[in-house]
Design an enzyme around this catalytic site. Sequence first.
Site, PDB file in Angstrom:
ATOM      1  CG  PHE A 140      -0.481   0.705   2.423  1.00 26.45           C
ATOM      2  CD1 PHE A 140       0.297   0.060   3.356  1.00 26.45           C
ATOM      3  CD2 PHE A 140      -0.816   2.038   2.649  1.00 26.45           C
ATOM      4  CE1 PHE A 140       0.748   0.720   4.487  1.00 26.45           C
ATOM      5  CE2 PHE A 140      -0.375   2.708   3.787  1.00 26.45           C
ATOM      6  CZ  PHE A 140       0.418   2.046   4.707  1.00 26.45           C
ATOM      7  CE  LYS A 141       4.606   1.521   4.621  1.00 30.45           C
ATOM      8  NZ  LYS A 141       3.997   0.248   5.036  1.00 30.45           N
ATOM      9  CG  ASP A 142       3.795   0.851  -4.678  1.00 29.09           C
ATOM     10  OD1 ASP A 142       4.945   1.311  -4.542  1.00 29.09           O
ATOM     11  OD2 ASP A 142       3.569  -0.343  -4.965  1.00 29.09           O
ATOM     12  CG  LEU A 194       6.353   6.216  -0.666  1.00 31.69           C
ATOM     13  CD1 LEU A 194       6.866   4.982   0.049  1.00 31.69           C
ATOM     14  CD2 LEU A 194       7.366   7.354  -0.588  1.00 31.69           C
TER      15      LEU A 194
END
Length: 499
Positions: free
Chosen positions: A112-114, A117
């Site tokens: 989920f960091k995408d 980011l």
Amino acid sequence: MNYQSTRDSSLHVTSAVAIAQGISADGGLFIPSEIPQITMEELRSLADMSYKQRADVVFGKFLTDFTAEELDYCTSGAYNTKNFDSENIAELTGAFGDAHILELWHGPTCAFKDMALQILPYLLTTSLKKNGEDKEVVILVATSGDTGKAALEGFKDVPGTRIMVFYPDHGVSSMQKRQMATQEGQNVGVCALEGNFDDCQSGVKRIFTDAAVKEKLAQNGMMFSSANSINWGRLAPQIVYYVSAYVDLAKRGEIAFGDTVNVVVPTGNFGNILAAYYAKNMGVPIGKLICASNINNVLTDFINTGVYDRNRDFFATCSPSMDILISSNLERLLYILTGGDDAQIRDWFGKLAKDGKYEVTADVKAKLQQDFVGGFCDDADTKKTIHDFKEQYGYTCDTHTAVAVKVYRDYIAKTGDTTKTIIASTASPYKFSASVLEAIEGKAEGADEYAQVAHLAEVSGLPVPQSLAALKDKPVRFSEVIGKEQMEAYVLEKLGIKA
Ligand SMILES: *Cc1c(COP(=O)(O)O)cnc(C)c1O
């Protein structure tokens, strides 16, 4: 809209300054001075918009110093099908009983960091331009596994930036390690640390706020920034998908506009669930925020008792991205719950730094418990949940998502709450193939992770993400391991600055 520091309310900066700096010089976190509102009418109007357009609307309320053109540049660069393998960007699946799973891992690194980011480099470079800043930006990242890779992918070869990532040597999955060790790009660096995630995070925070180090960078035409969720540019993008998921549920007729939904979030640094709290306080009808932890359950205890105590054993679990005892973003929540009492925050976080412990007031605890429910589960229950959920629904979830599913099930067993619920799914099961296979079949295949990936494809029926499949043939570029007291020297050396 102004941004304050959680440790200095008198500070007023624009969002562009907050995003460029990452963390306030006083050690506090930047936070908007108020929470902007979204009306039901506005929510309805989002129904026919793309994810990118919904992002424009939400960002427009928080990043008020950005022009519409600047926002459009950022959101169109990030939220497209070149970067994400789903048209919807965030994919809402289900129903599984009263729950829907919000898959936040369709970006390039499968976590989920995408969601944040992919856009942060655009927000950051636009901010620098707006601020008239011509220094090279050095991004330092502490990662429990997923942020590092997502930040590296976001910032690789972005002009005017360099990025250095620190991860706990024994604290990440083999796929996570391989993702980082094979990272491409001319401006990237990756280093393992003998220590845990908290050591990485404390080290990075210390370097950031060290005046002498900052001065050395300035003399060399450089400045630090952060890609961790202490940066507001990480938080704001995460608010978008909660707004968007609510709209999608209504659009599908699962709820009517105005109905309340609950949200469950597998939590580590408290960034993702804080974004849901912002969505709620903007006016999205969200009821309970269910904070799911693994056996590193410092947040469960905190929500239940009002005492934050990190003096406890640290466990390496099968949900490593949540192996955290110091949840940075809690500071933002407490700042809000104290009505912006910076002295109180300095006191509590001073105690946390000194004694590893603080207790909030009865008033703050009551406010906390009004919105948040805490729960946790151990590795055995995590794996059992993956197994049982697959049996019941044919859906394979990763270890982090499984923690959320289990805590949700415990919550409904206890309360009988039938409110429609969004469960945030934070990673593709392929990032944790060994644990997921062990959960489903009672054993893991041999040591080769690609044999595991192939086998998981057979078992789950899910396509193997192209980005993970491609790693197999990429050479390892980074294999250095350092002690935690060597971080500062390492950073200066890599930047070509004399210590
Ligand atoms: C980072 C991460 C989490 C924790 O999110 P926070 O915002 O730090 O609470 C949970 N699951 C996965 C897979 C992650 O990468």
